[in-house]
Structure formats: structure tokens, C-alpha cells
Design a protein around this motif. Structure first.
Motif, mmCIF file in Angstrom:
data_model
loop_
_atom_site.group_PDB
_atom_site.id
_atom_site.type_symbol
_atom_site.label_atom_id
_atom_site.label_comp_id
_atom_site.label_asym_id
_atom_site.label_seq_id
_atom_site.Cartn_x
_atom_site.Cartn_y
_atom_site.Cartn_z
ATOM 1 N N SER A 21 0.828 -1.203 0.000
ATOM 2 C CA SER A 21 0.000 0.000 0.000
ATOM 3 C C SER A 21 0.866 1.259 0.000
ATOM 4 O O SER A 21 0.609 2.198 -0.757
ATOM 5 N N ASN A 22 1.887 1.272 0.822
ATOM 6 C CA ASN A 22 2.789 2.423 0.887
ATOM 7 C C ASN A 22 3.567 2.612 -0.408
ATOM 8 O O ASN A 22 3.756 3.735 -0.865
ATOM 9 N N ARG A 23 4.004 1.527 -1.027
ATOM 10 C CA ARG A 23 4.788 1.617 -2.259
ATOM 11 C C ARG A 23 3.940 2.062 -3.450
ATOM 12 O O ARG A 23 4.413 2.756 -4.339
ATOM 13 N N VAL A 24 2.686 1.613 -3.459
ATOM 14 C CA VAL A 24 1.816 1.853 -4.614
ATOM 15 C C VAL A 24 0.974 3.108 -4.449
ATOM 16 O O VAL A 24 0.561 3.720 -5.425
ATOM 17 N N GLY A 25 0.702 3.505 -3.212
ATOM 18 C CA GLY A 25 -0.131 4.672 -2.977
ATOM 19 C C GLY A 25 -1.611 4.371 -3.066
ATOM 20 O O GLY A 25 -2.414 5.226 -3.442
ATOM 21 N N ILE A 26 -1.977 3.152 -2.729
ATOM 22 C CA ILE A 26 -3.378 2.721 -2.728
ATOM 23 C C ILE A 26 -3.719 2.324 -1.300
ATOM 24 O O ILE A 26 -2.893 1.725 -0.610
ATOM 25 N N THR A 27 -4.925 2.642 -0.866
ATOM 26 C CA THR A 27 -5.291 2.328 0.517
ATOM 27 C C THR A 27 -5.281 0.817 0.756
ATOM 28 O O THR A 27 -5.511 0.021 -0.168
ATOM 29 N N ILE A 28 -5.026 0.458 1.994
ATOM 30 C CA ILE A 28 -5.043 -0.957 2.380
ATOM 31 C C ILE A 28 -6.433 -1.532 2.121
ATOM 32 O O ILE A 28 -6.562 -2.672 1.667
ATOM 33 N N ALA A 29 -7.467 -0.746 2.371
ATOM 34 C CA ALA A 29 -8.844 -1.215 2.152
ATOM 35 C C ALA A 29 -9.067 -1.581 0.686
ATOM 36 O O ALA A 29 -9.641 -2.637 0.389
ATOM 37 N N ASN A 30 -8.606 -0.736 -0.232
ATOM 38 C CA ASN A 30 -8.790 -1.037 -1.660
ATOM 39 C C ASN A 30 -7.944 -2.224 -2.099
ATOM 40 O O ASN A 30 -8.396 -3.047 -2.903
ATOM 41 N N LEU A 31 -6.721 -2.343 -1.581
ATOM 42 C CA LEU A 31 -5.897 -3.511 -1.910
ATOM 43 C C LEU A 31 -6.520 -4.784 -1.347
ATOM 44 O O LEU A 31 -6.474 -5.834 -1.984
ATOM 45 N N SER A 32 -7.116 -4.684 -0.177
ATOM 46 C CA SER A 32 -7.777 -5.830 0.438
ATOM 47 C C SER A 32 -8.957 -6.300 -0.405
ATOM 48 O O SER A 32 -9.167 -7.499 -0.586
#
Length: 72
Positions: A21-32
Motif C-alpha cells: 500500500s505504501n509503495r503503490v499509494g493505494i489504501t489498504i482497504a482497496n488492496l484488500s
């Protein structure tokens, strides 16, 4: 059906969802949502960023599977 094997690549790279999430700049919720197969769509820009962070190809995390009862 397209299955997302994001958890497999995360394990291979020994990377947490938080780190991705930190590397990509996408929220953990969206990655989940993506990781758990609940996403209805994914932007190519997002897929590109994930592949860059995980040093993989889209085919390493996206897998096509026939639905039960679907004919070839």
C-alpha cells in the motif's frame, strides 16, 4: 472468472499488504478488496503500479478460471 492471486505474490516477495500500500499509494482497504476477489474492476494504472512494486507480470497475479458449468 478472473481470480486475483495478489496474496501469492505478496508471500513470494515477503511483503505485507501495508508495505505494498505504501509503495503503490493505494489504501489498504482497496488492496484488500482486490486481494480478496471482491473487486469488480482494476485500473491498468493500478495494475502497473502493483506489478512494478512486486516486480512481476500481470499474469503472475491475474488468473483466468472457467466458471463451473461453462463450456470451452
Amino acid at each position: 472468472m478472473i481470480r486475483v492471486d495478489l496474496d501469492v505474490m505478496l508471500a513470494r516477495r515477503k511483503m505485507s499488504l501495508t508495505e505494498l500500500s505504501n509503495r503503490v499509494g493505494i489504501t489498504i482497504a482497496n488492496l484488500s478488496i482486490l486481494k480478496n476477489g471482491r473487486a469488480k474492476a482494476v485500473r491498468l494504472e493500478t495494475l502497473d503500479a502493483i506489478c512494478r512494486a512486486l516486480d512481476c507480470q500481470p499474469g503472475d497475479i491475474l488468473v483466468y478460471e472457467r466458471d463451473e458449468g461453462e463450456q470451452a
